[in-house]
Design a protein around this motif. Structure first.
Motif, PDB file in Angstrom:
ATOM      1  N   ASP A   9       0.813  -1.200   0.000  1.00 55.63           N
ATOM      2  CA  ASP A   9       0.000   0.000   0.000  1.00 55.63           C
ATOM      3  C   ASP A   9       0.861   1.271   0.000  1.00 55.63           C
ATOM      4  O   ASP A   9       1.737   1.400  -0.837  1.00 55.63           O
ATOM      5  CB  ASP A   9      -1.006  -0.047   1.150  1.00 55.63           C
ATOM      6  N   LEU A  10       0.611   2.217   0.907  1.00 55.98           N
ATOM      7  CA  LEU A  10       1.341   3.483   0.870  1.00 55.98           C
ATOM      8  C   LEU A  10       2.828   3.306   1.128  1.00 55.98           C
ATOM      9  O   LEU A  10       3.644   4.035   0.565  1.00 55.98           O
ATOM     10  CB  LEU A  10       0.741   4.479   1.863  1.00 55.98           C
ATOM     11  N   ASP A  11       3.192   2.347   1.955  1.00 53.01           N
ATOM     12  CA  ASP A  11       4.603   2.079   2.207  1.00 53.01           C
ATOM     13  C   ASP A  11       5.307   1.673   0.909  1.00 53.01           C
ATOM     14  O   ASP A  11       6.409   2.137   0.606  1.00 53.01           O
ATOM     15  CB  ASP A  11       4.745   0.981   3.272  1.00 53.01           C
ATOM     16  N   PHE A  12       4.651   0.838   0.123  1.00 52.15           N
ATOM     17  CA  PHE A  12       5.182   0.405  -1.175  1.00 52.15           C
ATOM     18  C   PHE A  12       5.309   1.596  -2.121  1.00 52.15           C
ATOM     19  O   PHE A  12       6.328   1.788  -2.782  1.00 52.15           O
ATOM     20  CB  PHE A  12       4.262  -0.663  -1.760  1.00 52.15           C
ATOM     21  N   ILE A  13       4.266   2.425  -2.187  1.00 51.00           N
ATOM     22  CA  ILE A  13       4.278   3.582  -3.086  1.00 51.00           C
ATOM     23  C   ILE A  13       5.356   4.575  -2.679  1.00 51.00           C
ATOM     24  O   ILE A  13       6.078   5.109  -3.531  1.00 51.00           O
ATOM     25  CB  ILE A  13       2.886   4.235  -3.135  1.00 51.00           C
ATOM     26  N   SER A  20       9.782  13.029  -7.827  1.00 46.33           N
ATOM     27  CA  SER A  20       9.455  14.096  -6.888  1.00 46.33           C
ATOM     28  C   SER A  20       8.326  14.929  -7.483  1.00 46.33           C
ATOM     29  O   SER A  20       8.109  14.939  -8.694  1.00 46.33           O
ATOM     30  CB  SER A  20      10.679  14.966  -6.605  1.00 46.33           C
ATOM     31  N   PHE A  21       7.605  15.601  -6.616  1.00 44.24           N
ATOM     32  CA  PHE A  21       6.471  16.413  -7.009  1.00 44.24           C
ATOM     33  C   PHE A  21       6.549  17.743  -6.294  1.00 44.24           C
ATOM     34  O   PHE A  21       7.042  17.824  -5.168  1.00 44.24           O
ATOM     35  CB  PHE A  21       5.140  15.750  -6.603  1.00 44.24           C
ATOM     36  N   GLU A  22       6.026  18.750  -6.933  1.00 41.60           N
ATOM     37  CA  GLU A  22       5.819  20.035  -6.281  1.00 41.60           C
ATOM     38  C   GLU A  22       4.317  20.240  -6.255  1.00 41.60           C
ATOM     39  O   GLU A  22       3.681  20.366  -7.315  1.00 41.60           O
ATOM     40  CB  GLU A  22       6.508  21.155  -7.057  1.00 41.60           C
ATOM     41  N   VAL A  23       3.745  20.200  -5.079  1.00 36.50           N
ATOM     42  CA  VAL A  23       2.297  20.273  -4.924  1.00 36.50           C
ATOM     43  C   VAL A  23       1.946  21.586  -4.247  1.00 36.50           C
ATOM     44  O   VAL A  23       2.523  21.935  -3.217  1.00 36.50           O
ATOM     45  CB  VAL A  23       1.772  19.081  -4.082  1.00 36.50           C
ATOM     46  N   HIS A  24       0.989  22.288  -4.831  1.00 40.67           N
ATOM     47  CA  HIS A  24       0.494  23.545  -4.262  1.00 40.67           C
ATOM     48  C   HIS A  24      -0.969  23.368  -3.891  1.00 40.67           C
ATOM     49  O   HIS A  24      -1.735  22.778  -4.651  1.00 40.67           O
ATOM     50  CB  HIS A  24       0.624  24.687  -5.279  1.00 40.67           C
ATOM     51  N   GLY A  25      -1.363  23.845  -2.729  1.00 44.33           N
ATOM     52  CA  GLY A  25      -2.757  23.836  -2.332  1.00 44.33           C
ATOM     53  C   GLY A  25      -3.235  22.578  -1.640  1.00 44.33           C
ATOM     54  O   GLY A  25      -4.430  22.417  -1.419  1.00 44.33           O
ATOM     55  N   LEU A  26      -2.321  21.688  -1.284  1.00 45.75           N
ATOM     56  CA  LEU A  26      -2.709  20.446  -0.617  1.00 45.75           C
ATOM     57  C   LEU A  26      -3.494  20.721   0.664  1.00 45.75           C
ATOM     58  O   LEU A  26      -4.414  19.979   1.006  1.00 45.75           O
ATOM     59  CB  LEU A  26      -1.459  19.615  -0.318  1.00 45.75           C
ATOM     60  N   GLU A  27      -3.174  21.828   1.310  1.00 39.88           N
ATOM     61  CA  GLU A  27      -3.868  22.180   2.546  1.00 39.88           C
ATOM     62  C   GLU A  27      -5.330  22.534   2.295  1.00 39.88           C
ATOM     63  O   GLU A  27      -6.143  22.568   3.223  1.00 39.88           O
ATOM     64  CB  GLU A  27      -3.153  23.346   3.247  1.00 39.88           C
ATOM     65  N   SER A  50      -8.347  12.925 -13.235  1.00 39.25           N
ATOM     66  CA  SER A  50      -7.105  13.441 -13.814  1.00 39.25           C
ATOM     67  C   SER A  50      -6.925  12.910 -15.221  1.00 39.25           C
ATOM     68  O   SER A  50      -7.497  11.892 -15.598  1.00 39.25           O
ATOM     69  CB  SER A  50      -5.912  13.038 -12.947  1.00 39.25           C
ATOM     70  N   ASN A  51      -6.128  13.599 -15.959  1.00 35.99           N
ATOM     71  CA  ASN A  51      -5.701  13.146 -17.269  1.00 35.99           C
ATOM     72  C   ASN A  51      -4.244  12.752 -17.074  1.00 35.99           C
ATOM     73  O   ASN A  51      -3.406  13.610 -16.794  1.00 35.99           O
ATOM     74  CB  ASN A  51      -5.840  14.271 -18.295  1.00 35.99           C
ATOM     75  N   HIS A  52      -3.969  11.479 -17.156  1.00 38.78           N
ATOM     76  CA  HIS A  52      -2.617  11.023 -16.833  1.00 38.78           C
ATOM     77  C   HIS A  52      -1.941  10.405 -18.047  1.00 38.78           C
ATOM     78  O   HIS A  52      -1.983   9.206 -18.252  1.00 38.78           O
ATOM     79  CB  HIS A  52      -2.624  10.069 -15.639  1.00 38.78           C
ATOM     80  N   PRO A  53      -1.282  11.231 -18.838  1.00 38.26           N
ATOM     81  CA  PRO A  53      -0.646  10.719 -20.058  1.00 38.26           C
ATOM     82  C   PRO A  53       0.499   9.744 -19.797  1.00 38.26           C
ATOM     83  O   PRO A  53       0.864   8.986 -20.676  1.00 38.26           O
ATOM     84  CB  PRO A  53      -0.142  11.985 -20.752  1.00 38.26           C
ATOM     85  N   LEU A  54       1.044   9.746 -18.611  1.00 35.45           N
ATOM     86  CA  LEU A  54       2.143   8.833 -18.310  1.00 35.45           C
ATOM     87  C   LEU A  54       1.660   7.499 -17.774  1.00 35.45           C
ATOM     88  O   LEU A  54       2.453   6.621 -17.503  1.00 35.45           O
ATOM     89  CB  LEU A  54       3.127   9.474 -17.323  1.00 35.45           C
ATOM     90  N   GLY A  55       0.367   7.343 -17.588  1.00 32.17           N
ATOM     91  CA  GLY A  55      -0.174   6.057 -17.187  1.00 32.17           C
ATOM     92  C   GLY A  55       0.077   5.715 -15.737  1.00 32.17           C
ATOM     93  O   GLY A  55      -0.241   6.482 -14.844  1.00 32.17           O
ATOM     94  N   ALA A  56       0.660   4.554 -15.517  1.00 30.41           N
ATOM     95  CA  ALA A  56       0.817   4.014 -14.164  1.00 30.41           C
ATOM     96  C   ALA A  56       1.590   4.954 -13.245  1.00 30.41           C
ATOM     97  O   ALA A  56       1.244   5.108 -12.079  1.00 30.41           O
ATOM     98  CB  ALA A  56       1.506   2.658 -14.217  1.00 30.41           C
ATOM     99  N   GLN A  57       2.618   5.576 -13.759  1.00 31.61           N
ATOM    100  CA  GLN A  57       3.420   6.438 -12.894  1.00 31.61           C
ATOM    101  C   GLN A  57       2.606   7.613 -12.366  1.00 31.61           C
ATOM    102  O   GLN A  57       2.757   8.000 -11.216  1.00 31.61           O
ATOM    103  CB  GLN A  57       4.652   6.943 -13.646  1.00 31.61           C
ATOM    104  N   ASP A  58       1.714   8.153 -13.187  1.00 29.76           N
ATOM    105  CA  ASP A  58       0.864   9.242 -12.718  1.00 29.76           C
ATOM    106  C   ASP A  58      -0.097   8.758 -11.637  1.00 29.76           C
ATOM    107  O   ASP A  58      -0.342   9.456 -10.661  1.00 29.76           O
ATOM    108  CB  ASP A  58       0.071   9.836 -13.864  1.00 29.76           C
ATOM    109  N   LEU A  78       0.384   6.294  -9.579  1.00 32.97           N
ATOM    110  CA  LEU A  78       1.163   6.114  -8.353  1.00 32.97           C
ATOM    111  C   LEU A  78       1.453   7.459  -7.706  1.00 32.97           C
ATOM    112  O   LEU A  78       1.458   7.583  -6.480  1.00 32.97           O
ATOM    113  CB  LEU A  78       2.463   5.358  -8.656  1.00 32.97           C
ATOM    114  N   GLY A  79       1.680   8.470  -8.535  1.00 31.90           N
ATOM    115  CA  GLY A  79       1.907   9.813  -8.002  1.00 31.90           C
ATOM    116  C   GLY A  79       0.690  10.345  -7.266  1.00 31.90           C
ATOM    117  O   GLY A  79       0.811  10.931  -6.187  1.00 31.90           O
ATOM    118  N   LEU A  80      -0.495  10.123  -7.840  1.00 29.48           N
ATOM    119  CA  LEU A  80      -1.719  10.541  -7.151  1.00 29.48           C
ATOM    120  C   LEU A  80      -1.888   9.801  -5.833  1.00 29.48           C
ATOM    121  O   LEU A  80      -2.289  10.385  -4.828  1.00 29.48           O
ATOM    122  CB  LEU A  80      -2.938  10.305  -8.047  1.00 29.48           C
TER     123      LEU A  80
END
Length: 153
Positions: free
Chosen positions: A53-57, A67-74, A86-94, A96-98
């Motif tokens: 789960d999250l530990d694996f991700i 790495s990600f730069e996230v704005h507005g998570l709060e 979302s529109n995830h053109p990179l597929g699985a990696q996107d 996993l990022g979400l």
């Protein structure tokens, strides 16, 4: 200790395409192995076979130096159930990022509609509702989607 699932493009093609898999050119199979980083992913899977789960991700993101730069998570609401699109053109990696970004916010109570090929990643398959993009859907697909949306995830 869990069994290690290895990514094997040839076996997946055989499972998805049946007898037609033999008509896929060898250079294309080699190319698929290269672009999905089959050897690197299998190295990661072996090293992280007991993470889930999250530990694996989290370890996936570290291992592949994502790495990600996230704005507005709060600004994300903390209570309730939500649908993120979302529109995830990179597929699985996107995807996993979400999961990496949204998972901690919602204590791992997340579900994703994903290409059914991701079900081969057993360590995170609890997050997935599989969609068969190359053939017919399973008869229970509508029930799987309804169950995901009606759960506390």
């Amino acid at each position: 200790m869990s069994d290690v699932i290895k990514i094997d493009v040839e076996a997946i093609l055989a499972a998805k395409a049946g007898k037609k898999a033999r008509y896929v050119p060898r250079f294309l199979v080699s190319y698929l192995k290269k672009i999905i980083h089959q050897d690197e992913v299998n190295q990661f899977l072996e090293a992280n076979k007991d993470r889930y789960d999250l530990d694996f991700i989290n370890e996936f993101m570290r291992f592949f130096n994502n790495s990600f730069e996230v704005h507005g998570l709060e600004n994300l609401p903390k209570e309730g159930r939500f649908t993120f699109v979302s529109n995830h053109p990179l597929g699985a990696q996107d995807g996993l990022g979400l999961a990496y970004i949204l998972g901690p916010v919602y204590q791992g109570k997340i579900k994703f509609l994903v290409n059914d090929l991701l079900m081969y990643l057993k360590n995170i398959s609890s997050f997935w509702v599989p969609i068969n993009k190359t053939g017919g859907q399973a008869r229970n697909f509508p029930q799987q989607v309804n169950a995901a949306f009606n759960s506390d995830n």
